[in-house]
Design a protein around this motif. Structure first.
Motif, mmCIF file in Angstrom:
data_model
loop_
_atom_site.group_PDB
_atom_site.id
_atom_site.type_symbol
_atom_site.label_atom_id
_atom_site.label_comp_id
_atom_site.label_asym_id
_atom_site.label_seq_id
_atom_site.Cartn_x
_atom_site.Cartn_y
_atom_site.Cartn_z
ATOM 1 N N LYS A 150 3.647 3.300 4.269
ATOM 2 C CA LYS A 150 3.422 2.798 2.907
ATOM 3 C C LYS A 150 2.348 1.704 2.857
ATOM 4 N N THR A 151 1.858 1.296 4.027
ATOM 5 C CA THR A 151 0.846 0.236 4.080
ATOM 6 C C THR A 151 -0.461 0.739 3.486
ATOM 7 N N ARG A 152 -0.984 0.006 2.510
ATOM 8 C CA ARG A 152 -2.247 0.383 1.869
ATOM 9 C C ARG A 152 -3.368 -0.608 2.180
ATOM 10 N N ILE B 294 -9.398 -11.592 -7.344
ATOM 11 C CA ILE B 294 -10.206 -10.460 -7.810
ATOM 12 C C ILE B 294 -9.712 -9.165 -7.168
ATOM 13 N N VAL B 295 -9.569 -9.186 -5.857
ATOM 14 C CA VAL B 295 -9.193 -7.972 -5.136
ATOM 15 C C VAL B 295 -7.741 -7.595 -5.417
ATOM 16 N N ALA B 296 -6.838 -8.560 -5.356
ATOM 17 C CA ALA B 296 -5.415 -8.254 -5.553
ATOM 18 C C ALA B 296 -5.153 -7.698 -6.945
ATOM 19 N N ARG B 297 -5.834 -8.226 -7.928
ATOM 20 C CA ARG B 297 -5.650 -7.753 -9.305
ATOM 21 C C ARG B 297 -6.187 -6.339 -9.485
ATOM 22 N N SER B 298 -7.272 -6.013 -8.800
ATOM 23 C CA SER B 298 -7.954 -4.740 -9.006
ATOM 24 C C SER B 298 -7.423 -3.615 -8.126
ATOM 25 N N LEU B 299 -6.811 -3.948 -7.025
ATOM 26 C CA LEU B 299 -6.394 -2.932 -6.067
ATOM 27 C C LEU B 299 -5.393 -1.969 -6.705
ATOM 28 N N ASP B 300 -5.605 -0.698 -6.484
ATOM 29 C CA ASP B 300 -4.764 0.333 -7.109
ATOM 30 C C ASP B 300 -3.479 0.518 -6.314
ATOM 31 N N LEU B 301 -2.605 -0.475 -6.420
ATOM 32 C CA LEU B 301 -1.317 -0.411 -5.741
ATOM 33 C C LEU B 301 -0.287 0.251 -6.645
ATOM 34 N N LYS B 302 0.526 1.074 -6.031
ATOM 35 C CA LYS B 302 1.588 1.762 -6.769
ATOM 36 C C LYS B 302 2.951 1.224 -6.316
ATOM 37 N N ALA B 303 3.972 1.550 -7.089
ATOM 38 C CA ALA B 303 5.334 1.146 -6.732
ATOM 39 C C ALA B 303 5.678 1.681 -5.343
ATOM 40 N N GLY B 304 6.167 0.773 -4.489
ATOM 41 C CA GLY B 304 6.539 1.154 -3.133
ATOM 42 C C GLY B 304 5.442 0.949 -2.106
ATOM 43 N N PHE C 27 2.504 -12.409 -6.547
ATOM 44 C CA PHE C 27 2.380 -12.198 -7.988
ATOM 45 C C PHE C 27 1.952 -10.770 -8.311
ATOM 46 N N TYR C 28 0.845 -10.330 -7.709
ATOM 47 C CA TYR C 28 0.306 -9.017 -8.072
ATOM 48 C C TYR C 28 1.138 -7.867 -7.506
ATOM 49 N N CYS C 29 1.713 -8.060 -6.331
ATOM 50 C CA CYS C 29 2.592 -7.012 -5.805
ATOM 51 C C CYS C 29 3.837 -6.852 -6.679
ATOM 52 N N ALA C 30 4.397 -7.970 -7.115
ATOM 53 C CA ALA C 30 5.572 -7.898 -7.995
ATOM 54 C C ALA C 30 5.213 -7.207 -9.304
ATOM 55 N N GLU C 31 4.023 -7.499 -9.816
ATOM 56 C CA GLU C 31 3.577 -6.902 -11.084
ATOM 57 C C GLU C 31 3.431 -5.392 -10.971
ATOM 58 N N LYS C 32 3.021 -4.911 -9.780
ATOM 59 C CA LYS C 32 2.752 -3.481 -9.593
ATOM 60 C C LYS C 32 3.895 -2.738 -8.899
ATOM 61 N N GLY C 33 4.946 -3.468 -8.536
ATOM 62 C CA GLY C 33 6.063 -2.827 -7.853
ATOM 63 C C GLY C 33 5.815 -2.596 -6.376
ATOM 64 N N ALA C 34 4.782 -3.245 -5.832
ATOM 65 C CA ALA C 34 4.479 -3.119 -4.405
ATOM 66 C C ALA C 34 5.195 -4.224 -3.627
#
Length: 394
Positions: free
Chosen positions: A158-160, A94-104, A123-130
């Protein structure tokens, strides 16, 4: 939901349905549900089947609310900041999918996290470029300060988000998450704590911990039936979490005061009886002096962990104190095939115990709960001696 008067046991082993012929050292994986709590589970399931519509539409939500209130009291938090989920991995999704991560952007974790959570963040970091940073932790740990020093070396501008376990799975170590939360706040990053092994195992006060996101399992050390866990989210972050399953709660025709609950609590037809047993589990622990019982179990783990490590030629993964070791101990071992080793322990010695591999190192992790005895540990010791003589452990 009323507390039963008949949940006090003189011998707590009698409360469990575990097979008599198996020495059970794997409470950490899925727990085990005592009879009174399981009977409560079946009582709700029967009520569901007697009148499914009334249960799911009317009575169930009220039962769920009462259960959340009782859990919130136990965890010291607001009940409206809790939603039930089947397991902690679901909550992490739930959290990983929703988190507003940007490339980098980066999510900082450790290299000793639970594998399913690692996969989720990958999975979700790769999808968002994070990037998912699995910071190397030096084992064995020598001190809390050494762990914190290792961990924060992975931090960057860059840590979010910081994500880590309060009690790790493969290594069984208790990590200093309070200090992590405090430092993360100072650095201005969010914190998500995976407390899968925490409720019912070590004390937990969510208000004091002050993590942005926290997930824990009730079906492990808290004794409830399988498929009952929770996600706690601070109120200021709740609206950013999209539902993992879009259902009737999204843009509800009958919205409650909480979008968080509407979006995440009901995801279509399912049997949520396991969630409703949490008040009974809390009552069971209260009546049976669970804090005292847990302390006895922890003492037993701490007594035997160095002894079993010495037997196989290794050392404990941290100082054997309450700071790092609870009711689980992981024994580093060298072997050719961990899966075969686990199967031999079960099939030949009737010992249910996990053999896990992380970062190329195999661990035999033993969990101790109220039904375990010194005789059980002698049985494990003798099995390890036999395996060592046969050079299956070396």
């Amino acid at each position: 939901m009323e507390e039963s008067e008949n949940i006090l046991y003189n011998n707590l082993k009698e409360a469990f349905m575990l097979r008599e012929d198996i020495t059970f050292f794997n409470f950490g994986s899925f727990g085990a549900c005592p009879k009174p709590i399981f009977e409560e589970y079946q009582r709700f399931q029967r009520e569901l089947e007697y009148e499914p519509v009334q249960f799911i539409v009317n009575k169930g939500p009220e039962y769920m609310k009462e259960s959340r209130v009782r859990l919130a009291e136990y965890l010291t938090c607001d009940s409206d900041d809790l939603v039930y989920v089947p397991n902690p991995t679901y909550a992490v999704n739930i959290v990983a999918r929703s988190l507003d991560l940007k490339a980098g952007d980066e999510v900082l974790s450790t290299n000793i996290e639970y594998g399913a959570c690692d996969r989720t963040w990958d999975f979700y970091c790769a999808e968002k470029g994070a990037k998912y940073i699995k910071q190397t932790i030096s084992l064995p740990l020598t001190s809390k300060e050494a762990f914190l020093s290792d961990f924060w070396k992975g931090f960057s501008d860059k840590t979010r988000l910081v994500f880590l376990s309060q009690i790790t799975s493969a290594t069984g170590l208790i990590l200093p998450v309070k200090e992590i939360c405090e430092e993360a706040k100072r650095r201005g990053v969010l914190v998500f704590i995976d407390g899968a092994h925490v409720p019912g195992h070590i004390p937990l006060n969510l208000t004091e911990l002050n993590a942005d996101f926290y997930t824990g399992a009730c079906h492990k050390w808290m004794l409830t039936p399988k498929g009952s866990s929770f996600l706690h989210v601070k109120s200021e972050h709740q609206k950013q979490l999209d539902p993992l399953v879009v259902s009737w709660g999204y843009k509800s025709d009958f919205p409650s005061q909480s979008q968080f609950l509407d979006y995440h609590q009901f995801n279509g037809t399912r049997d949520f009886s396991a969630y409703l047993t949490i008040p009974k589990a809390i009552a069971f622990m209260k009546w049976n002096n669970w804090l005292g019982e847990a302390e006895d179990c922890r003492i037993l783990v701490q007594k035997w962990l160095p002894r079993l490590c010495e037997l196989v030629g290794s050392k404990p993964l941290a100082p054997v104190t309450d700071e790092f070791i609870g009711q689980m101990g992981s024994i580093p071992v060298e072997c050719d095939n961990p899966i075969d080793l686990k199967n031999i322990l079960y099939n030949e010695f009737k010992i249910e115990i996990p053999v896990m591999v992380q970062n190329g190192q195999a661990y035999i992790r033993f969990s101790i709960n109220v039904f375990n005895t010194e005789e059980d540990l002698v049985r494990l010791e003798n099995a390890l001696k036999d395996l060592k003589e046969r050079k299956l452990i070396f």
